[in-house]
Design a protein around this motif. Structure first.
Motif, PDB file in Angstrom:
ATOM      1  N   THR B 641     -21.728 -53.248  28.046  1.00 56.19           N
ATOM      2  CA  THR B 641     -20.298 -52.974  27.861  1.00 56.19           C
ATOM      3  C   THR B 641     -19.763 -51.981  28.872  1.00 56.19           C
ATOM      4  O   THR B 641     -18.710 -52.205  29.478  1.00 56.19           O
ATOM      5  N   ALA B 642     -20.443 -50.893  29.052  1.00 51.74           N
ATOM      6  CA  ALA B 642     -19.965 -49.837  29.938  1.00 51.74           C
ATOM      7  C   ALA B 642     -19.764 -50.378  31.333  1.00 51.74           C
ATOM      8  O   ALA B 642     -18.690 -50.253  31.916  1.00 51.74           O
ATOM      9  N   ALA B 645     -16.865 -52.983  31.515  1.00 52.16           N
ATOM     10  CA  ALA B 645     -15.541 -52.365  31.435  1.00 52.16           C
ATOM     11  C   ALA B 645     -15.255 -51.547  32.692  1.00 52.16           C
ATOM     12  O   ALA B 645     -14.186 -51.665  33.293  1.00 52.16           O
ATOM     13  N   HIS B 646     -16.236 -50.801  33.077  1.00 48.85           N
ATOM     14  CA  HIS B 646     -16.070 -49.935  34.232  1.00 48.85           C
ATOM     15  C   HIS B 646     -15.793 -50.736  35.491  1.00 48.85           C
ATOM     16  O   HIS B 646     -14.848 -50.472  36.214  1.00 48.85           O
ATOM     17  N   ASN B 649     -12.359 -52.123  35.180  1.00 51.10           N
ATOM     18  CA  ASN B 649     -11.281 -51.138  35.101  1.00 51.10           C
ATOM     19  C   ASN B 649     -11.033 -50.428  36.420  1.00 51.10           C
ATOM     20  O   ASN B 649      -9.910 -50.070  36.724  1.00 51.10           O
ATOM     21  N   GLN B 650     -12.074 -50.278  37.179  1.00 51.26           N
ATOM     22  CA  GLN B 650     -11.918 -49.562  38.445  1.00 51.26           C
ATOM     23  C   GLN B 650     -10.882 -50.248  39.326  1.00 51.26           C
ATOM     24  O   GLN B 650      -9.876 -49.627  39.659  1.00 51.26           O
ATOM     25  N   PRO B 651     -11.072 -51.483  39.692  1.00 45.42           N
ATOM     26  CA  PRO B 651     -10.064 -52.098  40.551  1.00 45.42           C
ATOM     27  C   PRO B 651      -8.700 -52.231  39.881  1.00 45.42           C
ATOM     28  O   PRO B 651      -7.673 -52.070  40.530  1.00 45.42           O
ATOM     29  N   LEU B 652      -8.734 -52.503  38.587  1.00 46.46           N
ATOM     30  CA  LEU B 652      -7.449 -52.652  37.888  1.00 46.46           C
ATOM     31  C   LEU B 652      -6.667 -51.340  37.932  1.00 46.46           C
ATOM     32  O   LEU B 652      -5.452 -51.307  38.144  1.00 46.46           O
ATOM     33  N   THR B 653      -7.376 -50.253  37.745  1.00 49.37           N
ATOM     34  CA  THR B 653      -6.747 -48.925  37.800  1.00 49.37           C
ATOM     35  C   THR B 653      -6.149 -48.676  39.165  1.00 49.37           C
ATOM     36  O   THR B 653      -5.002 -48.243  39.302  1.00 49.37           O
ATOM     37  N   ARG B 689     -11.700 -57.691  44.340  1.00 47.40           N
ATOM     38  CA  ARG B 689     -12.881 -57.066  43.756  1.00 47.40           C
ATOM     39  C   ARG B 689     -12.939 -57.371  42.260  1.00 47.40           C
ATOM     40  O   ARG B 689     -13.975 -57.755  41.727  1.00 47.40           O
ATOM     41  N   SER B 726     -24.777 -50.815  37.001  1.00 43.59           N
ATOM     42  CA  SER B 726     -24.794 -49.425  37.481  1.00 43.59           C
ATOM     43  C   SER B 726     -24.126 -48.482  36.485  1.00 43.59           C
ATOM     44  O   SER B 726     -24.620 -47.387  36.211  1.00 43.59           O
ATOM     45  N   VAL B 730     -25.664 -45.158  34.589  1.00 45.55           N
ATOM     46  CA  VAL B 730     -25.045 -43.833  34.628  1.00 45.55           C
ATOM     47  C   VAL B 730     -24.766 -43.355  33.216  1.00 45.55           C
ATOM     48  O   VAL B 730     -25.080 -42.242  32.839  1.00 45.55           O
ATOM     49  N   LEU B 731     -24.164 -44.267  32.446  1.00 44.77           N
ATOM     50  CA  LEU B 731     -23.806 -43.926  31.081  1.00 44.77           C
ATOM     51  C   LEU B 731     -25.010 -43.442  30.294  1.00 44.77           C
ATOM     52  O   LEU B 731     -24.929 -42.546  29.470  1.00 44.77           O
TER      53      LEU B 731
END
Lengths: 135, 868
Positions: B641-642, B645-646, B649-653, B689, B726, B730-731
């Motif tokens: 999940t992390a 989502a990550h 979310n990164q490119p979307l952000t 991306r 990745s 990290v999480l």
């Protein structure tokens, strides 16, 4: 991305290891007339905070080198007055709780609403003691 | 009257007669003609002529001459006329002793010339050999006249006078006319004689011939009914209407009971004017109660004008021929029974009855030799008492064991003319007496290979040996019995074999089959018939069996059969069968050709295994595996999940922020075009991306629609996979260290599946290290080349390790050390690796944690692989 004319008290710092996100937030802040200094690596920011006064820092949580929460913990020792805003790519309640417990002023999950985010940044800047003192 | 007077008187008369009036001549002719016609033969006719001519003309002597048998000389005939003078007899004697060649003497001259001759004085004639006798009795004038039948001289008559006289033409003419009359009459007489002789011959033929001949007139009255006909039809000609003939004479159709239709009787038909050829009529009457067979030919009879006058039939007794015909027919019927696989006892009983029917008072039996070669078994003896049959059944064979036991023992015919005295029958004498058997001749029945199969025996109630006809029957009977028994034995052997194989096949759930190409037949075990959907009774052949094969595969199966028969001798095929009502089975058929000692193909034997269930299970398993694999990947996504989502979310952000920034710059109206350009470029890059992230996730989560393999470098796949997780690494505050071998050979694999393997191993490792403090949460992923033959990947963690007793247990279904795990991941991992021809294993590392390593075969360095 630093603004030479402004004093450190007006400059918002930003730490995100994702370059693309870093640039976009810098632009967003700039578009609202804010001065911003971005850091791609947490350690670079830690070095910077030791020599500069940082009123507000925006931290990403999930970074490879060092987690944003860990960075916050160190920052609270190095520069307790710095207001911290957290932005994260994952909606992780545990992380949010930890962050709030350590006194962050705002917590945003990416992607976030630009107005809310800018309002939060401005709010954080305004309540900074340096700026209060300046007024 | 003195001699002279007499002569004178006669002379007067002579004168008178020498010149008879026309009326007298006519009367003479009439008289002679009538008398001649009444004469029974030539001699009496000649007698009449000689006498009447002499009486009327006063000539003193008349004689007749006839050609001898071979027609070389004339002989003096037995008839003559003498006027009564004793002296004339001397001449007569001289004549009787004479034989004239053609042209010699008066008769010879007339014979040769075929016309009358007149001699004035025979004593002066140079060609008259009887001159001396004539001189003695005073004969002078003579006339010779031929009697002609057609052109042939059948007789010569001569008359003499005791004085010289010149030719009297008229007299000659009268006599010639008489002679001509005589010739005609004689000719007719001869024809009649001829006819009566022919008739006699005909009669004698008709009465002695074996064929019946019957002639009837138009009204159906019998004109002729020869003795053979009387014998054949039981009685002679009767005054019966033709409609009653069948009843009267016992005439039947070939069924022996239906009276022959009256209008179809051969005689009736021939009277109608039809030609009748070879009609068979069965005849039975009180004189022939057994009946007899006749073959009848008939022809219509026609008068000289061609008008129908009646009919004639010739009937031949063909009872013997028919009997032989029926015998042959019955023999073929028995052979047919053998061919139709009738039971042996049925066949042998029919054979015995057939033989018994060929002679009166004949009884027969067939005994079988047991397979032990030492005892006999009852075969067939329908007309022998049961007691006898029972006593013989199971008896041993030997040198003194009745006719049959001895015949089988000695392998040759044994003739016992009298069982009451013959030593061979010592043990059976009483039995024979009870059964009324007196003579018994037994002949061994041999197989084509010369083995004794049994014996055929003939019994008589009188003491005697076999007659030629009985020996002939014996020969036929043993021959047929030999065929029947040999065949039955062969079938028994075959059945036993088939039963044994069938039993084995049935218990093994196999179809067993034998194809006999030469006979175009086939046999199949019951189980086989069930598999192929054939009724248990249906006669089979190769085409029927191949007809069950799915149309798409039929030609290939036929070809495989042909190849097996023609050359390779082996048959193997996996194909589908289409059963009635459309059911389909998957089968594997294997066969082998069997040959005789000369290399001729005898049969193709084989088995068919129904693998439908297996196929179904395979298919099910494959589907399950795919489902599980898919489920596993979806589950992995959930665990990641992390990262997911990550990553998204990164490119979307970035996009959202860039867009907001641009909007604000535009609102303020102070936007730097270069900045705007960069901003827009970044937005495009980030949306791409994001798209890639989604594609990567979709590829993982999608069902395995495309499982095409491609050339992969495992190092790259590992890097890609690590990027995917990745965030989770990290999480979870863990570290993944990679140690890549850059000389790693390429492998051929389905990328998503390898990624799935790696994700499973990494997520497991991440789980395993959670128990450790963050600083020790280390995972090492390393690759290395195994001699260039395969690429090995090791995922090593420093976690809790695997079950101590059996580290490999982790690959089993539903084995899980995790609270939330399904226990499917590693099972799927192993299945993927093995599908790719690789191997995976797990072990506990020496110091701490677990080590998983798998290797995949390297792609051979050929150009094709490189290109792919």
């Amino acid at each position: 991305m630093t603004s030479g004319e402004k004093s450190d008290a007006e400059i918002v710092c930003l730490v995100d290891d994702d370059l693309s996100v870093l640039k976009s937030i810098q632009r967003l802040l700039a578009s609202d007339g804010l001065s911003v200094r971005g850091f791609n690596k947490p350690k670079e920011f830690l070095a910077h905070v030791q020599t500069h006064s940082v009123p507000v820092v925006i931290l990403d949580i999930w970074m490879e080198e060092m987690s944003g929460l860990e960075l916050q913990a160190q920052l609270s020792r190095l520069s307790p007055g710095t207001r911290v805003i957290i932005i994260t790519g994952c909606d992780d309640p545990a992380a949010k709780l930890t962050a709030l417990q350590h006194g962050v002023v705002a917590f945003f999950t990416k992607p976030f609403d630009d107005d809310q985010f800018l309002t939060a940044v401005r709010g954080a800047l305004a309540i900074h003691p340096m700026n209060e003192r300046a007024r | 009257m003195s001699e002279r007077d007499k002569i004178d008187k006669k002379s007067d008369e002579r004168q008178e007669i020498a010149d008879p009036s026309r009326e007298e001549q006519l009367s003479l002719l009439q008289t002679i003609t009538m008398e001649v016609a009444a004469a029974s033969d030539l001699w009496s006719a000649l007698d009449v002529v000689l006498r009447r001519v002499c009486e009327k003309t006063g000539w003193v002597l008349g004689q007749a001459w006839m050609p001898n048998q071979d027609g070389t000389v004339l002989d003096c005939g037995p008839v003559c006329f003498c006027s009564g003078e004793d002296g004339l007899t001397k001449f007569r004697v001289a004549s009787e002793g004479s034989h004239f060649r053609p042209g010699v003497g008066l008769p010879g001259r007339v014979w040769q010339l075929k016309r009358s001759a007149w001699i004035e004085d025979v004593t002066q004639d140079p060609n008259f050999p009887r001159t001396k006798a004539a001189t003695k009795v005073g004969l002078k004038a003579a006339v010779g006249i031929p009697i002609l039948s057609g052109d042939e001289v059948i007789a010569v008559i001569e008359f003499f006078l005791q004085e010289s006289r010149a030719t009297n033409e008229r007299l000659v003419k009268v006599i010639a006319a008489v002679a001509a009359q005589l010739g005609l009459v004689m000719e007719r007489k001869r024809a009649v004689e001829e006819l009566s002789r022919t008739n006699e011959i005909l009669q004698s033929i008709l009465s002695s011939m074996g064929d019946a001949v019957i002639v009837a007139d138009k009204q159906g009255n019998f004109l002729l009914f020869n003795p053979a006909a009387e014998r054949m039809f039981g009685k002679g000609a009767t005054q019966t209407a033709s409609s009653e003939w069948s009843h009267q004479y016992g005439l039947y159709l070939s069924d022996k009971v239906t009276p022959f239709p009256a209008d179809q009787l051969p005689l009736t038909r021939s009277i109608r004017g039809e030609e009748v050829n070879n009609v068979e009529v069965f005849v039975r009457h009180d004189k022939a109660p057994q009946g007899l067979w006749t073959r009848i030919n008939g022809r219509p009879l026609r008068g000289p004008d061609g008008e129908l006058s009646g009919g004639v039939i010739v009937c031949r007794d063909i009872t013997e021929i028919k009997k032989e015909e029926f015998f042959l027919f019955d023999q073929s019927r028995v052979l047919e029974m053998i061919g139709a696989n009738a039971s042996l006892s049925e066949v042998l009983t029919s054979l015995v009855l057939l033989m018994e029917g060929q002679a009166d008072g004949l009884r027969c039996s067939i005994l079988l030799l047991n397979r032990d070669g030492k005892h006999v078994r009852h075969g067939a003896a329908p007309n022998l008492p049961e007691a006898y049959v029972k006593a013989v059944d199971g008896a041993p064979i030997g040198p003194r064991n009745g006719s049959c036991g001895t015949a089988m023992y000695l392998r040759k015919q044994v003739v016992v003319k009298d069982v009451m005295t013959d030593p061979l029958w010592a043990d059976y004498r009483k039995l024979a007496e009870i059964c009324g058997l007196r003579a018994c001749w037994s002949t061994p029945i041999l197989s084509p290979h010369g083995d004794v199969l049994g014996s055929f025996a003939m019994y008589r109630e009188e003491t005697r040996g076999p007659q030629p006809e009985e020996l002939r029957l014996t020969q036929i009977a043993t021959h047929i019995a030999g065929i029947a028994i040999d065949r039955q034995r062969a079938q028994e052997t075959l059945r036993e074999r088939e039963a044994r194989i069938s039993l084995a096949a049935e218990s093994a759930d196999l179809a067993f089959w034998v194809i006999y190409p030469e006979q175009n037949t086939a046999w199949m075990s019951d189980k086989g018939r069930a598999i192929y959907g054939f009724d248990s009774q249906l006669p089979l052949n190769r085409d029927l069996i191949c007809g069950r094969v799915h149309p798409d595969e039929r030609a290939a199966v036929h070809a495989a059969f042909d190849r097996a028969c023609a050359s390779i001798g082996l048959f193997e095929s996996e194909h589908r069968l289409v059963l009635p009502y459309g059911r389909t089975r998957w089968v594997i058929a294997r066969g082998r050709c069997l040959h005789d000692e000369h290399g001729n193909l005898l049969e193709l034997i084989g088995v068919t295994i129904d693998v439908s269930a297996q196929k179904q299970a395979d298919l099910q398993l494959q589907i399950q595996r795919e489902e599980m694999s898919h489920f596993n990947r979806v589950a992995l996504m959930g665990e990641m999940t992390a990262s997911v989502a990550h990553e998204l979310n990164q490119p979307l952000t970035a996009i959202a922020n860039n867009a907001s920034a641009a909007r604000r710059f535009l609102q303020r109206g102070n936007i730097d075009p270069v900045l705007l350009q960069q901003l827009l470029q970044d937005m495009v890059a980030d949306s791409q991306r994001a798209g890639e992230v989604i594609r990567g996730i979709r590829a993982l989560v999608q069902k395995d629609k495309n499982v095409a393999r491609s050339m992969l470098n495992l190092n790259t796949v590992i890097a890609d996979t690590l990027r995917l997780v990745s965030s989770d690494i990290v999480l979870r505050e863990s570290v993944v260290i990679t140690e890549m071998d850059h000389g790693l050979p390429q492998v051929e694999a389905v990328p998503v599946q390898i990624q799935q393997v790696l994700l499973n191993l990494i997520m497991n490792a991440l789980d395993a290290v959670q128990a450790c403090p963050p600083a020790k949460r280390r995972i090492i992923i390393s690759t290395r080349s195994l001699n260039g033959a395969s690429a090995e990947v090791t995922v090593r963690d420093f976690g809790t390790g695997l079950p101590k007793d059996r580290p490999d247990k982790v690959f089993d279904h539903f084995f899980s050390t995790k609270q939330t795990g399904m226990g499917m991941g590693l099972t799927i991992v192993r299945s993927i690796i093995e599908t790719h021809g690789g191997k995976i294993s797990a072990e506990n590392a020496p110091d701490r944690g677990a080590r998983f390593f798998f290797h995949l075969p390297a792609v051979r360095g050929d150009s094709k692989s490189q290109a792919a």
